[in-house]
Design a protein around this motif. Structure first.
Motif, short mmCIF file in Angstrom:
data_model
loop_
_atom_site.label_atom_id
_atom_site.label_comp_id
_atom_site.label_asym_id
_atom_site.label_seq_id
_atom_site.Cartn_x
_atom_site.Cartn_y
_atom_site.Cartn_z
N LEU A 90 -18.05 -11.31 20.57
CA LEU A 90 -17.93 -10.84 19.19
C LEU A 90 -16.57 -11.25 18.65
O LEU A 90 -15.54 -11.05 19.30
N LEU A 91 -16.58 -11.81 17.47
CA LEU A 91 -15.36 -12.08 16.74
C LEU A 91 -15.23 -10.99 15.69
O LEU A 91 -16.10 -10.85 14.82
N ARG A 92 -14.15 -10.18 15.81
CA ARG A 92 -13.97 -9.03 14.92
C ARG A 92 -12.81 -9.30 13.97
O ARG A 92 -11.72 -9.69 14.40
N PHE A 93 -13.07 -9.04 12.70
CA PHE A 93 -12.04 -9.11 11.66
C PHE A 93 -11.89 -7.70 11.11
O PHE A 93 -12.81 -7.16 10.49
N ASN A 94 -10.74 -7.10 11.33
CA ASN A 94 -10.56 -5.69 10.98
C ASN A 94 -9.97 -5.47 9.59
O ASN A 94 -9.80 -4.33 9.18
N GLY A 95 -9.66 -6.55 8.87
CA GLY A 95 -9.20 -6.43 7.49
C GLY A 95 -8.76 -7.76 6.94
O GLY A 95 -7.80 -8.36 7.45
N VAL A 102 -14.81 -17.59 6.28
CA VAL A 102 -14.43 -17.90 7.66
C VAL A 102 -15.34 -18.98 8.21
O VAL A 102 -16.57 -18.95 8.01
N TRP A 103 -14.72 -19.95 8.91
CA TRP A 103 -15.45 -20.99 9.63
C TRP A 103 -14.95 -21.04 11.08
O TRP A 103 -13.76 -20.94 11.34
N LEU A 104 -15.88 -21.21 12.02
CA LEU A 104 -15.54 -21.42 13.42
C LEU A 104 -16.17 -22.74 13.86
O LEU A 104 -17.41 -22.90 13.80
N ASN A 105 -15.34 -23.67 14.27
CA ASN A 105 -15.81 -24.99 14.71
C ASN A 105 -16.75 -25.63 13.70
O ASN A 105 -17.81 -26.18 14.04
N LEU A 109 -19.16 -18.68 8.95
CA LEU A 109 -19.48 -17.41 9.61
C LEU A 109 -19.55 -16.22 8.67
O LEU A 109 -20.34 -15.30 8.88
N LEU A 110 -18.71 -16.22 7.63
CA LEU A 110 -18.52 -14.97 6.89
C LEU A 110 -17.98 -15.25 5.51
O LEU A 110 -17.15 -16.15 5.31
N LYS A 111 -18.44 -14.45 4.53
CA LYS A 111 -17.81 -14.33 3.23
C LYS A 111 -17.61 -12.84 2.96
O LYS A 111 -18.54 -12.05 3.13
N TYR A 134 -10.93 -21.26 10.90
CA TYR A 134 -10.32 -21.32 9.57
C TYR A 134 -10.69 -20.07 8.79
O TYR A 134 -11.84 -19.61 8.84
N ILE A 135 -9.73 -19.55 8.05
CA ILE A 135 -9.98 -18.47 7.10
C ILE A 135 -9.30 -18.86 5.79
O ILE A 135 -8.10 -19.19 5.79
#
Length: 843
Positions: A90-95, A102-105, A109-111, A134-135
């Motif tokens: 799990l990749l956790r972003f807490n804030g 977010v991009w991984l490789n 992953l996330l907006k 990358y964020i």
């Protein structure tokens, strides 16, 4: 560096780097790299753009930047062992503050559009031996420029009305009192977590009371890939309960409810011990025993009583006067700051007698360490949701969805903490609407009347909720009913007599003053020049309301004139040092007088929280602590006014001075009350003493004429000739004769004319390697004694010293390595400061 894999923290050099691009130019990392950006290397994560640029010397308050103007890119390269790639992670972003992608490789992953949300993403399929994350944090200005429906009424808190759509703190974006340092970046931790067998995840603890029963609801996941033989017991102190186990998609789900009637209760420190209990999950897995520490919990009941327009707190069935402050931020640049600074600030709050801190809607939900320490120290927390002063678009589906998730996440983590005592929907939304002339039916939106209280009923139902502060009167800002924000004394220049007429029941904000910090911080701010209060740099740090033609230095000057009978303009023009000295104590004197009224037998007030705890940046801000987290003069005045056992004086005009012995402890008090009238700093013209017994959680009132046994015009209201005395001194002693508390009233003026030049002694002796005891004595009365020793913090300061009475003040080192103890003593009515003489022998 902020990324964790299993129990290993990855700290490769240059792990994180930072670059910027014009708003909206790059849609993904490949377009960014085509621009060949200049990367700032080895930036802190968790952290903000401002923190990274400050560290690199590319930003400061003297060279400001608009962080909302550009897109900001964070890049992290990290390794994962070949043998671990592909294990469920799990990749956790807490804030993430605030509009982020977010991009991984290379995989999106996330907006996210909410800085208060945490995100967990399964990334095992995307991990490689070498990885690139990358964020991007998108420009807030670009987002605000988009056309959206207008609000029903306008806010004065921020410049752009469309900020109401953003789930971001207004801190850093508030003209008038917030530094121009908008928080952008990964302000909370980022972790890469590997599921490991025989460890618990998703731990949820909910302690609460049902009548006299202490109840703990527990749940967790045991992530195992294969079936196992499993039994488990939940242990809390000496109590325990069986854990129910059921198979789930990613292992086993563990659930338990523990009920007990004799586990010690948690109390605010002003009533008792803030008792916490260790929680342990005792597991037996395939015959192997394993104890898992789950955290600490406290059990207490908190009731809020609101009958007949009153507002008060009861903890475990006992009511108490609430006093404290509105928390701001441990560090405005990072929004987190250092652990050491946070712990010191919270200890200062506890030591000052605060039993409540409020986290207002203009701030941020605090870090776990804050709540855990409030649990430990016995400080109750008034918790706002992060909404303030705006017409939030709750009818928008996307906005409503992110608010629902925000409330759910925050309530699930906060309900574990015994310190959480009340939830509030927002700060000043109803007041802002009312003051713009909006009809009453539009003051409160469904967000605060339905949505947030619905989540509380679902997740934390034993805690009281109020929709807004202020609220409760015909106008929400009327002060005699419900919850108010009281600035009668302060912004509205009312006198002490007006405090009783205003009849405040509970004020969740009050007494905003431009409090001057100690001289070393003033010198640092003014860059070594003489501090000139009208200098643009100085004035830029003085808080003000955006719609007012005055600032809070004008407010302080008003009360300085009233207390000391001086012209503030002339004083600052021709004697800047004296102006600063009088200004430091003027706000403290006024605050302590107001609290004397509110804690007297004649008041119905049941609580007051000062606006605010700590300055956001160096200057004469509202904080009673400066931006470093060190006390200002006002802190010490309030510390004395907030003590649980205290003698407080009120001026009853023609009926003389009344002395209110207040006992907020759950124990009886017995001792003596002494009254003295002092003339010209040395001569006692009258003295009296009375035995005093005060029941637990009660007050006893005595009158000056009864104690002195004659007429002395103690409050100087009859004015038959010049005043016979300058100071009224009240001393409360315990049964052994030790001084418990002192109070002072100055019937004519606080500008004591007796200027002391001789007869003052100050000696210091080491107590430990990190602390000294200073013994101070004077032949004449000293007004507002100030002690200073570089690298050390006194337990009391800016106090009045009674002639012939020794005071012992402990100094504690606030540095890792203690400096040689060198200090001095000064007072408003001392001719010159004197050095503290150091005795090398330990006590």
């Amino acid at each position: 560096m902020g990324i964790h894999h299993g129990n290993v923290i990855l700290r490769e050099p240059g792990n994180w780097c930072l670059a910027s691009s014009p708003a909206g130019v790059c849609n993904d990392p490949s377009q960014l790299e085509a621009l060949a950006p200049v990367w700032l290397m080895d930036v802190p994560v968790p952290g903000t753009v401002a923190e990274a640029l400050l560290k690199a010397g590319d930003w400061s308050y003297a060279a400001p930047r608009d962080f909302d103007q550009h897109d900001w890119w964070y890049r992290c390269r990290f390794s994962v062992d070949d043998g671990k790639a592909g294990i469920p992670d799990l990749l956790r972003f807490n804030g993430l503050a605030t509009l982020s992608e977010v991009w991984l490789n290379g995989q999106s992953l996330l907006k996210s559009n909410n800085m208060f949300l945490a995100h967990s993403i399964a990334v095992a399929a995307h991990l490689k031996p070498e990885n690139e994350l990358y964020i991007v944090f998108r420009s807030l200005h670009a987002e605000l420029a988009k056309r959206r429906p207008r609000p029903r009424w306008k806010t004065r808190l921020v410049n752009h009305q469309q900020m109401r759509w953003m789930r971001a703190t207004p801190l850093g974006r508030i003209p008038g009192w917030s530094p121009p340092v908008a928080p952008v970046g990964p302000w909370r931790s980022i972790t890469l977590e590997q599921f490991q067998e025989f460890s618990l995840t998703e731990i949820d603890l909910y302690p609460h009371m049902r009548g006299d029963k202490r109840v703990l609801d527990f749940s967790a996941i045991l992530p195992v890939s294969q079936a196992v033989s499993l039994s488990a017991v939940l242990k809390v102190g000496h109590a325990q309960a069986d854990i129910q186990i059921e198979r789930c998609a990613n292992g086993y789900k563990l659930v338990a409810r523990l009920e007990n009637e004799d586990l010690a209760l948690w109390w605010p420190h002003t009533l008792g011990e803030p008792c916490l209990h260790h929680c342990v999950g005792s597991l037996v897995i395939d015959g192997r025993s394993l104890d898992v520490a789950l955290g600490e919990v406290g059990f207490r009941s908190v009731e809020v009583l609101t009958e007949n327009g009153d507002f008060s707190f009861s903890v475990n069935g006992i009511s108490q006067f609430m006093r404290g402050a509105c928390w701001t931020s441990n560090d405005i640049v990072t929004l987190v700051g250092s652990r050491e600074k946070l712990l010191r600030s919270l200890r200062l709050a506890r030591d000052a007698g605060m039993n409540m801190l409020r986290i207002g809607g203009t701030m941020v939900y605090e870090q776990e360490l804050f709540y855990a320490q409030c649990d430990q120290l016995g400080i109750m927390v008034w918790q706002d949701f992060m909404f303030a002063n705006m017409d939030f678009p709750v009818d928008d589906t996307g906005f409503r969805a992110t608010v629902d998730e925000e409330a759910t996440q925050q309530l699930r983590r906060l309900r574990q903490h015994a310190c959480i005592s009340i939830y509030c929907g927002n700060s000043e939304v109803e007041q802002q609407a009312a003051m713009t002339g909006t009809p009453a039916e539009l003051w409160r939106s469904p967000l605060f009347s339905e949505v947030l209280p619905g989540h509380i009923r679902r997740l934390h139902p034993d805690i009281h909720y109020v929709p807004s502060t202020p609220c409760g009167g015909v106008m929400p800002f009327h002060v005699g009913t419900g919850i108010t924000h009281y600035y009668g004394v302060g912004a509205y220049l009312r006198d002490i007599a007006g405090v009783r007429r205003d009849d405040v029941k509970f004020t969740a904000e009050c007494l905003g003053f431009s409090n001057i910090p100690d001289q070393d911080l003033v010198d640092e701010l003014m860059q070594g020049d003489i501090a000139v209060p009208h200098h643009p740099l100085w004035k830029s740090r003085v808080p003000r309301d955006s719609s007012a033609g005055w600032d809070f230095e004008d407010v302080r000057d008003h009360y300085m004139r009233d207390l000391f009978k001086v012209d503030p303009v002339l004083t600052r023009s021709f004697d800047t040092a004296r102006y600063m000295a009088l200004g430091r104590v003027a706000s403290g004197e006024m605050m302590s007088q107001v609290y004397a009224e509110w804690r007297s037998a004649y008041s119905q007030c049941r609580g007051a929280l000062v606006w605010f705890m700590q300055d956001l940046w160096p200057g004469a801000g509202w904080g009673i602590l400066d931006s470093r987290g060190l006390p200002k003069a006002a802190y010490y005045y309030l510390k004395r006014a907030w003590q649980s056992v205290a003698v407080l004086m009120t001026n009853e005009g023609l009926d003389g001075i009344h002395f209110h012995v207040t006992n907020d402890l759950n124990l009886p008090f017995a001792g003596t009350l002494e009254i003295s009238l002092l003339h010209e700093g040395k001569t006692y013209i009258a003295q009296g003493k009375v035995n005093c017994e005060v029941a637990p959680l009660s007050r006893q009132t005595y009158t000056s004429d009864a104690i002195l046994g004659g007429f002395y015009d103690v409050g100087y209201v009859y004015r038959f000739g010049p005043p016979k005395h300058d100071v009224v001194i009240a001393t409360l002693r315990d049964q052994e004769g030790a001084v418990m508390h002192e109070s002072f009233i100055f019937p004519s003026t606080h500008d004591i004319k007796t200027h002391v030049h001789e007869g003052v002694s100050a000696d210091a002796s080491p107590v430990t390697g990190m602390s000294y005891r200073v013994t101070l004595e004077s032949e004449a009365f000293l007004y507002a004694v100030r002690l200073e020793a570089s690298g050390y913090l006194p337990e009391d300061n800016h106090f009045h010293l009674v002639p012939g009475r020794k005071r012992e003040i402990l100094f504690h080192c606030i540095q890792d390595e203690p400096l040689p103890f060198k200090g001095f003593v000064e007072a408003i009515n001392m001719g010159e400061a004197i050095r503290i003489q150091v005795n090398k022998q330990q006590d």
